[in-house]
Design a protein around this motif. Structure first.
Motif, PDB file in Angstrom:
ATOM      1  N   LEU A 182       0.811  -1.175  -0.119  1.00 38.07           N
ATOM      2  CA  LEU A 182       0.072  -0.008   0.019  1.00 38.07           C
ATOM      3  C   LEU A 182       0.712   1.408  -0.118  1.00 38.07           C
ATOM      4  O   LEU A 182       0.125   2.347  -0.127  1.00 38.07           O
ATOM      5  N   LEU A 183       1.991   1.157   0.218  1.00 32.29           N
ATOM      6  CA  LEU A 183       2.944   2.269   0.531  1.00 32.29           C
ATOM      7  C   LEU A 183       3.780   2.443  -0.949  1.00 32.29           C
ATOM      8  O   LEU A 183       4.252   1.576  -1.414  1.00 32.29           O
ATOM      9  N   PRO A 184       3.982   3.664  -1.416  1.00 31.81           N
ATOM     10  CA  PRO A 184       4.964   4.094  -2.279  1.00 31.81           C
ATOM     11  C   PRO A 184       6.379   3.278  -2.211  1.00 31.81           C
ATOM     12  O   PRO A 184       6.875   2.919  -3.123  1.00 31.81           O
ATOM     13  N   GLN A 185       6.917   3.467  -1.015  1.00 25.47           N
ATOM     14  CA  GLN A 185       8.186   2.743  -0.868  1.00 25.47           C
ATOM     15  C   GLN A 185       8.363   1.112  -1.101  1.00 25.47           C
ATOM     16  O   GLN A 185       9.266   0.672  -1.396  1.00 25.47           O
ATOM     17  N   GLY A 186       7.096   0.626  -0.968  1.00 30.54           N
ATOM     18  CA  GLY A 186       7.082  -0.790  -1.250  1.00 30.54           C
ATOM     19  C   GLY A 186       6.788  -1.305  -2.634  1.00 30.54           C
ATOM     20  O   GLY A 186       6.958  -2.295  -2.781  1.00 30.54           O
ATOM     21  N   GLN A 187       6.810  -0.136  -3.402  1.00 27.02           N
ATOM     22  CA  GLN A 187       6.446  -0.636  -4.673  1.00 27.02           C
ATOM     23  C   GLN A 187       7.727  -1.482  -5.573  1.00 27.02           C
ATOM     24  O   GLN A 187       7.329  -2.470  -6.310  1.00 27.02           O
ATOM     25  N   PRO A 188       8.902  -1.082  -5.528  1.00 23.01           N
ATOM     26  CA  PRO A 188      10.013  -1.652  -6.367  1.00 23.01           C
ATOM     27  C   PRO A 188      10.063  -3.316  -6.215  1.00 23.01           C
ATOM     28  O   PRO A 188      10.266  -3.954  -7.154  1.00 23.01           O
ATOM     29  N   GLU A 189       9.684  -3.538  -4.840  1.00 26.29           N
ATOM     30  CA  GLU A 189       9.678  -5.099  -4.512  1.00 26.29           C
ATOM     31  C   GLU A 189       8.290  -5.706  -4.538  1.00 26.29           C
ATOM     32  O   GLU A 189       8.210  -7.012  -4.159  1.00 26.29           O
ATOM     33  N   ARG A 190       7.515  -4.923  -4.918  1.00 22.52           N
ATOM     34  CA  ARG A 190       5.942  -5.402  -4.554  1.00 22.52           C
ATOM     35  C   ARG A 190       5.676  -6.820  -4.997  1.00 22.52           C
ATOM     36  O   ARG A 190       5.279  -7.832  -4.406  1.00 22.52           O
ATOM     37  N   MET A 191       6.175  -7.179  -6.416  1.00 25.03           N
ATOM     38  CA  MET A 191       5.767  -8.701  -7.076  1.00 25.03           C
ATOM     39  C   MET A 191       6.773  -9.543  -6.486  1.00 25.03           C
ATOM     40  O   MET A 191       6.102 -10.646  -6.235  1.00 25.03           O
ATOM     41  N   ILE A 192       7.893  -9.228  -6.438  1.00 28.40           N
ATOM     42  CA  ILE A 192       8.898 -10.422  -5.926  1.00 28.40           C
ATOM     43  C   ILE A 192       8.738 -10.746  -4.496  1.00 28.40           C
ATOM     44  O   ILE A 192       8.684 -12.058  -3.934  1.00 28.40           O
ATOM     45  N   ARG A 193       8.258  -9.621  -3.631  1.00 30.65           N
ATOM     46  CA  ARG A 193       7.928 -10.018  -2.319  1.00 30.65           C
ATOM     47  C   ARG A 193       6.928 -11.003  -1.986  1.00 30.65           C
ATOM     48  O   ARG A 193       7.269 -11.896  -1.127  1.00 30.65           O
ATOM     49  N   VAL A 194       5.467 -10.678  -2.547  1.00 28.70           N
ATOM     50  CA  VAL A 194       4.592 -11.341  -2.319  1.00 28.70           C
ATOM     51  C   VAL A 194       4.886 -12.769  -2.705  1.00 28.70           C
ATOM     52  O   VAL A 194       4.483 -13.805  -2.114  1.00 28.70           O
ATOM     53  N   ASP A 195       5.550 -13.158  -4.074  1.00 31.77           N
ATOM     54  CA  ASP A 195       6.058 -14.239  -4.514  1.00 31.77           C
ATOM     55  C   ASP A 195       6.795 -15.388  -3.408  1.00 31.77           C
ATOM     56  O   ASP A 195       6.561 -16.283  -3.255  1.00 31.77           O
ATOM     57  N   LYS A 196       7.727 -14.495  -2.974  1.00 33.03           N
ATOM     58  CA  LYS A 196       8.565 -15.347  -2.025  1.00 33.03           C
ATOM     59  C   LYS A 196       7.872 -15.712  -0.702  1.00 33.03           C
ATOM     60  O   LYS A 196       7.862 -16.673  -0.104  1.00 33.03           O
ATOM     61  N   MET A 197       6.926 -14.700  -0.183  1.00 29.31           N
ATOM     62  CA  MET A 197       6.472 -14.887   0.942  1.00 29.31           C
ATOM     63  C   MET A 197       5.571 -15.871   0.969  1.00 29.31           C
ATOM     64  O   MET A 197       5.072 -16.848   1.790  1.00 29.31           O
ATOM     65  N   VAL A 198       4.534 -16.012  -0.149  1.00 26.25           N
ATOM     66  CA  VAL A 198       3.700 -17.064  -0.262  1.00 26.25           C
ATOM     67  C   VAL A 198       4.424 -18.178  -0.522  1.00 26.25           C
ATOM     68  O   VAL A 198       3.872 -19.284  -0.027  1.00 26.25           O
ATOM     69  N   ALA A 199       5.370 -18.423  -1.290  1.00 25.13           N
ATOM     70  CA  ALA A 199       6.275 -19.715  -1.325  1.00 25.13           C
ATOM     71  C   ALA A 199       6.613 -20.132  -0.154  1.00 25.13           C
ATOM     72  O   ALA A 199       6.610 -21.614   0.242  1.00 25.13           O
ATOM     73  N   GLN A 200       6.988 -19.351   0.786  1.00 30.47           N
ATOM     74  CA  GLN A 200       7.541 -19.604   2.386  1.00 30.47           C
ATOM     75  C   GLN A 200       6.353 -20.162   3.002  1.00 30.47           C
ATOM     76  O   GLN A 200       6.472 -21.288   3.761  1.00 30.47           O
ATOM     77  N   MET A 201       5.308 -19.493   2.881  1.00 29.85           N
ATOM     78  CA  MET A 201       4.082 -19.658   3.579  1.00 29.85           C
ATOM     79  C   MET A 201       3.750 -21.152   3.438  1.00 29.85           C
ATOM     80  O   MET A 201       3.628 -22.210   4.406  1.00 29.85           O
ATOM     81  N   ASP A 202       3.657 -21.586   1.924  1.00 35.49           N
ATOM     82  CA  ASP A 202       3.189 -22.931   1.686  1.00 35.49           C
ATOM     83  C   ASP A 202       4.208 -23.973   2.172  1.00 35.49           C
ATOM     84  O   ASP A 202       3.904 -24.925   2.543  1.00 35.49           O
ATOM     85  N   ALA A 203       5.626 -23.583   2.330  1.00 35.14           N
ATOM     86  CA  ALA A 203       6.546 -24.481   2.549  1.00 35.14           C
ATOM     87  C   ALA A 203       6.630 -24.525   3.829  1.00 35.14           C
ATOM     88  O   ALA A 203       7.168 -25.882   4.393  1.00 35.14           O
ATOM     89  N   GLU A 204       6.017 -23.762   4.801  1.00 35.98           N
ATOM     90  CA  GLU A 204       6.047 -24.144   6.301  1.00 35.98           C
ATOM     91  C   GLU A 204       4.988 -25.142   6.753  1.00 35.98           C
ATOM     92  O   GLU A 204       4.834 -25.312   7.784  1.00 35.98           O
ATOM     93  N   GLY A 205       4.106 -25.432   5.934  1.00 40.41           N
ATOM     94  CA  GLY A 205       3.185 -26.358   6.183  1.00 40.41           C
ATOM     95  C   GLY A 205       1.972 -25.748   6.808  1.00 40.41           C
ATOM     96  O   GLY A 205       1.221 -26.711   7.558  1.00 40.41           O
ATOM     97  N   PHE A 206       1.530 -24.413   6.495  1.00 41.69           N
ATOM     98  CA  PHE A 206       0.406 -24.053   6.961  1.00 41.69           C
ATOM     99  C   PHE A 206      -0.709 -24.627   5.917  1.00 41.69           C
ATOM    100  O   PHE A 206      -0.466 -25.094   4.883  1.00 41.69           O
TER     101      PHE A 206
END
Lengths: 231, 636, 249
Positions: free
Chosen positions: C187-211
């Motif tokens: 939601l913040l302008p500062q977060g835009q440059p990594e916006r795509m790659i960030r969600v990608d990595k976090m969701v991958a880790q979320m799935d890998a943790e067994g939730f």
């Protein structure tokens, strides 16, 4: 395509596939229900509207497509989507099942609904129902109501739903479908990210509407037949 | 022991810039050869660990919580100061410096405070770049509010959760380095002792709280960012697990402890109720922006607050300090509350005063007040079962922040070479009283903008031998730690360490609390060793050493508080003057204001450990005030 | 008031564990829930028993350390309240309270009611930050952020990482936790440059943790002590779709 596959590989991607296929099914069940309501149309000069409608479905697309081809294309597409839908459900269910190996002793649902909690069992009931329904009224392989006759939609339906337990099974399955639709429609919006505080209350409303419309319409048919209201 | 503050020469505005140039650098290729141990993951620890790792050092970071994000900095509510002068109300670096020195009642080191004010602006820039969601004006610019002890609006805030948001920023930076493999993070790991080899801090012994096993970690320098010691009072606004262990172990290993008696009693906390309470809850000082503090004029008032008419209310802060009013500094406000309660004019004659929002609600509307303080009001209601929108809040001072801490020089290095101390754990910037919204500023200043330079200078200018954890000093530290823990387990008495902690807290609050006297302090110096003896004879610590054992963790912390409390009392007794948060009843004006004695006590009291139960040795670092002229503090 | 507590006791990760019932007497309504457990622990120490292990720290509802599932609900019966802020007024004399640890495969029990929540840290380590090194970024006011965006980012960032959302979810899904961090930065302008790659990595880790996988029960939102909205889950769904379809990975 690779990108879609990558999306599908995530847990969220599987739910997005479920949501999209779910919306196709919602459209299908609404149209299917509306078509079948033609059973209530009285015969005109010995011809039943629903038989005409059935014939229309079989001949639509002619002459580009041969008789029944379009209908089967639809059926196969829907079955394919259903398999995708079910497969995704099974995979995410397995994820969730293994995500909590030791269950709570006490569970107090705060916000979940009967509909949300019966999605999986409801899904199984609906899957069983669909198989039965196709063997029952599409192919006629299971037809407790007497002799199945291809194309005679009206007569087949009357004969079929005069058997009380067939009607009972249809009604139960439709109640599960209603619950599944109620949570499914709302949930699909959420999963697809269609969310905005301004119209979020409207998502629930729409889910109610679809669920009641489809359930009521579909239940009305076998019940009316069983009660002898359809001639 | 020699105290060399190493304050660089030159005009105060240029000291830090000159010093940065004069300090030696470590070349990028050499940085990765250095291993730095950082203990603590609060604002100071996390920002230091992340920044040092960014520079290329190899960092080992430790916290006793289950995640670095839970360090107690997270609880800070109100805000963080910076001299940005965005509101154009006359702020400047110099004014922030001036306010902080004055707010600290002239017991801090000018050069350190000036540097703090200088880097305050960089902190805001850095945090915004990290995505800290500070409050904004409609035009998209950062919003400010005012805080106690200042007449300008220089406080940046993120609802009532500024500490949390800043910490999440630092934690994000930390996470980035953990993911990059540059920080080795040890959670649920508590520092048990400091290892000093050839006079330099070279490592620590820790206890893995899950397995209970002791581990040795070696490094080229050690950074302590382990917070304050308010829980010595048992009831405080601090988290339950905050403790003095790390700093106290460093003290026992030879680091001087400075001004331990400077403890801030925060004026706006929810009063104590009953004797079964475990902690006191702070209500942010920002509430004083809109709330008015009062007590009944009459002694023995029994009416409900809303039934007491305007003319029978005493808005004592507004009356006594017309120019600062309800925003008088914390020590002044706390003392004023104590005074009116002693006169018997507290709520129902007890220990509480009213913080009333009636007028603000009338002026601004309930919605505005809700938007500003809603979460605080909700918290108040959950704890007290009273609705502060309708009934005035009841508040009372409670132990909150400790200005005292390990003595450090301008480079934030303690008297043990290589041992650096940051944030609340050091003594350096707040003197005898800290102004609101300055703790977050100091923690981040130390971690982001000071230690990254000064530690390089230390590493580049010191010859460090190759040592590893097989060095006898490690074995000795580990053996003494095991000994002590086993001793705790072996006492096998009848009482829990909690019960001793409560007793200690009572002694500290009564005699080393908001107001202190010679007799009281001497009494405390008699009672504390007695209680300590009792503890070692009658404490009961169930469970074993090599297992997850919270009772053992707690007992180990209480054991140190029982020694440390004595040091506080010695310091308070030595300081025969009133200044800031330290009020000696012998030294107050007729109006109850603190009376300093600059002739004799304008020094930092740095104490050297001489043995348990033995009076520590006092060393004095004289304080000189070149820029902010010594004057009686007045907020009238 | 007098209460009956059925508390999960488990010596360690390998122990099978089980419920032990304790009667506590003379509980004061103004005590917090954890103060009530403190009193019980003092009693157990007097009786020579092992006190009950539970996580807690700040006791003012912000550090996220306290947990517990009370009668089937994480953090107990009060809305937007952590266990440490829950007061005994919530109960009445004679009540029975079943106390269980947060349960999920990703949250293995350490001892009794203490669980290991480091999986949440690992999800954030995967990308829950803006990659900016300490230095001299531009003046803070050169990045204007609309008040609405700042407020919404703050709504998301209010997450204290306690894990109640995961504990309450019938699927043990971590979507609300991950959504809060992804949304805060997106939601913040500062977060835009990594916006795509960030969600990608976090969701991958979320799935890998067994939730588990979210099925939109919305229990998470209901028990969240900071009232974080499931609207952020919808946002996370949009973010990951955009990221994947734009071919970031």
């Amino acid at each position: 395509m690779k990108r879609v596959v990558n999306l599908y590989r995530t847990s969220i991607g599987k739910k997005i596939i479920m949501a999209i296929s779910g919306f196709v099914f919602v459209a299908f069940v609404i149209v299917h229900m509306l078509g079948n309501l033609k059973i209530f149309y009285p015969a005109h000069e010995g011809v039943y509207k629903i038989d005409v409608y059935g014939e229309f479905l079989r001949t639509v697309g002619y002459p580009v497509f041969a008789r029944g081809q379009v209908l089967w294309i639809f059926r196969i597409t829907l079955i394919g989507l259903a398999l995708f839908h079910i497969w995704s459900a099974i995979v995410t269910w397995l994820m969730s099942r293994s995500a909590r190996p030791i269950k709570y002793k006490v569970v107090e649902p705060v916000a979940s609904t009967l509909a949300s909690r019966t999605m999986r069992i409801g899904g199984v009931v609906i899957a069983v129902f669909i198989i039965f329904h196709m063997l029952n009224l599409t192919t006629g392989d299971i037809f407790p109501g007497g002799q199945f006759e291809h194309g005679a939609v009206h007569d087949n339906m009357l004969a079929n739903f005069s058997v009380w337990w067939v009607t009972a099974f249809y009604v139960i399955a439709m109640l599960f479908l209603g619950l599944h639709l109620y949570h499914g429609v709302w949930s699909a919006f959420q999963t697809l990210g269609v969310s905005n505080p301004k119209y979020n209350s409207w998502r629930r409303g729409l889910a109610w509407f679809v669920a009641i419309l489809v359930t009521a319409g579909n239940i009305a048919i076998p019940l009316a037949i069983l009660m002898g209201k359809v001639h | 022991m020699k105290l060399d503050s190493k304050v660089p020469g030159g005009p105060i505005e240029e000291k830090w810039d000159r010093h940065r140039f004069d300090m030696k650098l470590v070349s990028p290729a050499n940085k990765r050869k250095f291993e730095i141990i950082v203990v603590g993951t609060g604002l100071a620890g996390a920002s230091a660990a992340a920044t040092l790792a960014e520079l290329g050092y190899h960092v080992k970071n430790f916290c006793f919580q289950d995640s670095p994000r839970r360090a107690h900095s997270i609880s800070a509510q109100g805000g963080i100061n910076a001299a940005k002068n965005y509101p154009n109300d006359g702020d400047s670096i110099y004014r922030l410096f001036y306010d902080t020195v004055k707010g600290g009642d002239f017991r801090s080191r000018e050069a350190n405070v000036y540097r703090l004010a200088q880097v305050s602006n960089n902190i805001i820039d850095q945090c915004v770049a990290q995505g800290v969601p500070f409050a904004r004006e409609y035009g998209g610019m950062l919003a400010n509010r005012s805080f106690g002890g200042a007449q300008v609006s220089r406080t940046f805030y993120a609802r009532g959760q500024t500490g949390q948001q800043l910490l999440l920023g630092a934690y994000g930076a930390l996470n980035r380095q953990i993911a990059a493999g540059k920080i080795e993070m040890h959670t649920r790991t508590e520092m048990i002792d400091l290892v000093v080899i050839n006079g330099k801090a070279r490592g620590i012994v820790v206890r893995d709280l899950i397995t209970g096993k002791l581990e040795r970690h070696v490094g080229h320098a050690v950074v302590l960012a382990t917070g304050g010691y308010s829980p010595v009072f048992y009831l405080s606004t601090n988290a339950m697990n905050c403790n003095v262990n790390a700093a106290y172990r460093a003290y026992k290993r030879g680091a001087a402890f400075a001004n331990p008696c400077f403890t801030q009693i925060h004026p706006t906390c929810i009063p104590v109720h009953g004797d079964r309470q475990s902690k006191l809850t702070l209500m942010s000082e920002s509430l004083r922006n809109d709330g008015r503090i009062w007590v009944p004029k009459k002694v023995g008032e029994t009416r409900e607050p809303n039934d007491i008419p305007e003319e029978e209310r005493d808005y004592y802060l507004e009356r006594k300090y017309p120019s600062f009013g309800n925003l008088a500094p914390r020590d002044v406000s706390s003392r004023a509350a104590l005074e009116v309660c002693r006169e018997g004019r507290g709520v129902n004659g007890g220990n509480a005063v009213y913080l009333d929002f009636r007028d603000a609600i009338q002026r601004l509307g309930k919605e505005t007040i809700k938007a500003r303080y809603g979460n605080l009001f909700d918290m108040y209601q959950r704890i007290t079962d009273e609705n502060p929108y309708e009934v005035p809040m009841r508040i009372y001072p409670a132990p909150h922040y400790t200005m005292g801490g390990l003595w450090v020089d301008y480079n934030l290095m303690s008297t043990i070479p290589g041992l650096h101390v940051l944030g609340e754990a050091n003594f350096s910037d707040h003197g005898a009283n800290r102004l609101g919204a300055s703790a977050l500023m100091q923690g981040l200043a130390d971690g982001y903008f000071v230690i990254p330079y000064t530690i390089g200078h230390y590493l580049a200018s010191t010859s460090l031998e190759d040592v590893d954890t097989s060095h006898p000093a490690f074995a000795e530290a580990e053996a003494s730690a095991v000994d002590r823990l086993k001793k705790l387990l072996a006492v096998g008495g009848t009482r829990s360490s909690d019960e001793f902690h409560k007793k200690l807290g009572r002694i500290m609050w009564d005699y080393v609390g908001l107001s202190r006297s010679k007799e009281g302090l001497e009494k405390a110096l008699k009672l504390i060793p007695e209680l300590r003896e009792e503890f070692w004879e009658d404490v009961r610590v169930p469970g074993g050493l090599n297992e997850f054992n919270q009772a053992l963790e707690k007992a180990n912390r209480v054991a140190d508080f029982l020694e440390f409390a004595e040091l506080m009392a010695y310091d308070a007794l030595d300081r025969d003057e009133s200044c800031g948060a330290h009020l000696r009843v012998e030294h107050q004006s007729d109006e109850g204001e603190a009376v300093r004695n600059d002739e004799e006590y304008s020094y930092v009291a740095a104490w050297e450990f001489k043995g348990v139960g033995v009076k520590p040795e006092l060393h004095k670092e004289p304080l000189e005030f070149e820029y902010v002229k010594l004057a009686t503090r007045s907020y009238k | 008031m007098d209460l009956k507590l059925k508390i999960w006791r488990q010596k360690g990760p390998e122990d099978k564990g089980g419920f032990v019932t304790y009667e506590v007497k003379d509980v004061h309504p103004d005590q917090s829930f954890l103060e009530m457990l403190d009193d019980l622990n003092v009693r157990l120490i007097h009786e020579g028993e092992d006190p009950i292990a539970f996580d807690h720290d700040c006791r003012e509802g912000i550090c996220g350390m306290c947990s517990l599932v009370l009668n089937g609900r994480p953090h107990g019966p009060w809305d937007e309240t952590t266990t440490c802020q829950l007061h005994m007024r919530a109960y009445k004399d004679g009540d029975t309270i079943t106390i269980e640890p947060f349960r999920a495969k990703a949250f293995p029990v350490v001892k009794d009611l203490v669980v290991d929540r480091s999986a949440m840290d690992r999800v954030l380590q995967a990308g829950g930050y803006i990659s900016v090194a300490t230095g001299n970024p531009q003046d803070a006011n050169t990045i204007p952020v609309s008040k609405d965006d700042a407020e919404r980012a703050m709504d998301a960032s209010a997450c204290i990482g306690c894990g109640a959302c995961i504990a309450s979810c019938p699927n043990a899904s971590a979507m609300l936790f991950v959504a809060a961090k992804v949304s805060h930065l997106a939601l913040l302008p500062q977060g835009q440059p990594e916006r795509m790659i960030r969600v990608d990595k976090m969701v991958a880790q979320m799935d890998a943790e067994g939730f588990g996988a979210c099925t939109n029960h919305t229990e998470c939102e209901a028990v969240c002590p900071k009232g974080i909205s499931i609207d952020f889950i919808a946002m996370l769904n949009r973010e990951i779709t955009r990221s994947k379809l734009s071919g970031v990975s």
